[in-house]
Design an enzyme around this catalytic site. Structure first.
Site, mmCIF file in Angstrom:
data_model
loop_
_atom_site.group_PDB
_atom_site.id
_atom_site.type_symbol
_atom_site.label_atom_id
_atom_site.label_comp_id
_atom_site.label_asym_id
_atom_site.label_seq_id
_atom_site.Cartn_x
_atom_site.Cartn_y
_atom_site.Cartn_z
ATOM 1 N N ASP A 111 10.462 -1.747 15.917
ATOM 2 C CA ASP A 111 11.154 -2.492 14.863
ATOM 3 C C ASP A 111 12.350 -1.656 14.415
ATOM 4 O O ASP A 111 12.287 -0.426 14.407
ATOM 5 C CB ASP A 111 10.231 -2.737 13.666
ATOM 6 C CG ASP A 111 9.158 -3.782 13.954
ATOM 7 O OD1 ASP A 111 9.407 -4.667 14.782
ATOM 8 O OD2 ASP A 111 8.081 -3.710 13.333
ATOM 9 N N ASP A 128 10.753 -10.863 16.434
ATOM 10 C CA ASP A 128 10.252 -11.384 15.161
ATOM 11 C C ASP A 128 11.189 -12.467 14.623
ATOM 12 O O ASP A 128 10.743 -13.502 14.120
ATOM 13 C CB ASP A 128 10.137 -10.263 14.122
ATOM 14 C CG ASP A 128 9.153 -9.186 14.518
ATOM 15 O OD1 ASP A 128 8.211 -9.476 15.271
ATOM 16 O OD2 ASP A 128 9.333 -8.039 14.073
#
Length: 193
Positions: free
Chosen positions: A141, A155
């Site tokens: 991330d 995402d």
């Protein structure tokens, strides 16, 4: 010799464009799935080769930063000790999407399912092939917004697809493209008050 009857406005015309339309819908689906997956993997490759874990780079301060972390859990780091469960769930979601394609009849659903599959496969690739081990990998991330979870392109694709699916459902548009409207009339036997 008799002439063939000429069709009028009430004569049904055979639908010859059903197969090309289906091919177009599958192309939209596949194109978006590949785009979301490749874009996700390329950005993760860029992050892992140019940044060190924990590094934070201002992009548009204070709104946007690149902040490289590895997430073993789901959104908001929920379930960090059950990484293998998320691997199974993402694999099941990917298979379920592919099974639904035979019903596909809407360009908007093709867009939503393509984004969903691309995002699911992007994070599934991390789970399968990144450290610490096969099927237990941590997801990369790196996108940080103020007062929000750190996330990635996969995402974003998944969340975008869920928003589109919710809007399609609220509008009564089925996967096959048909429209369903809820009957808001009073139940039978009851007239207006």
């Amino acid at each position: 010799m008799t002439d063939a009857p000429t069709p009028d406005a009430t004569t049904p015309v055979p639908v010859a464009h059903a197969k090309p339309r289906r091919a177009l819908l599958l192309s939209i689906f596949a194109g978006l799935a590949v785009f979301a997956y490749v874009f996700d993997q390329l950005t993760k490759l860029w992050v892992t080769t140019t940044m060190v874990e924990g590094e934070r780079i201002p992009v548009l301060p204070p709104l946007l930063h690149w902040y490289y972390i590895r997430n073993s859990g789901a959104a908001f780091s929920i379930g960090e000790n059950v990484t293998w469960v998320f691997t199974i769930v993402m694999a099941a979601v990917s298979v379920a999407i592919l099974l639904q394609l035979r019903k596909l009849g809407s360009a908007w659903w093709a867009l939503a399912l393509g984004l969903l599959l691309g995002g699911a496969l992007g994070n599934l690739t991390d789970r399968l092939f990144r450290e610490p081990s096969f099927a237990m990998g941590h997801v990369v991330d790196f996108i940080q917004l103020p007062n929000f979870a750190i996330f990635n392109i996969a995402d974003s694709a998944v969340v975008s697809s869920v928003v589109i699916i919710c809007l399609l459902t609220l509008r009564g548009i089925s996967l096959d493209g048909s429209h369903h409207q809820k009957d808001l009339a009073a139940p039978k036997g009851q007239g207006p008050a």
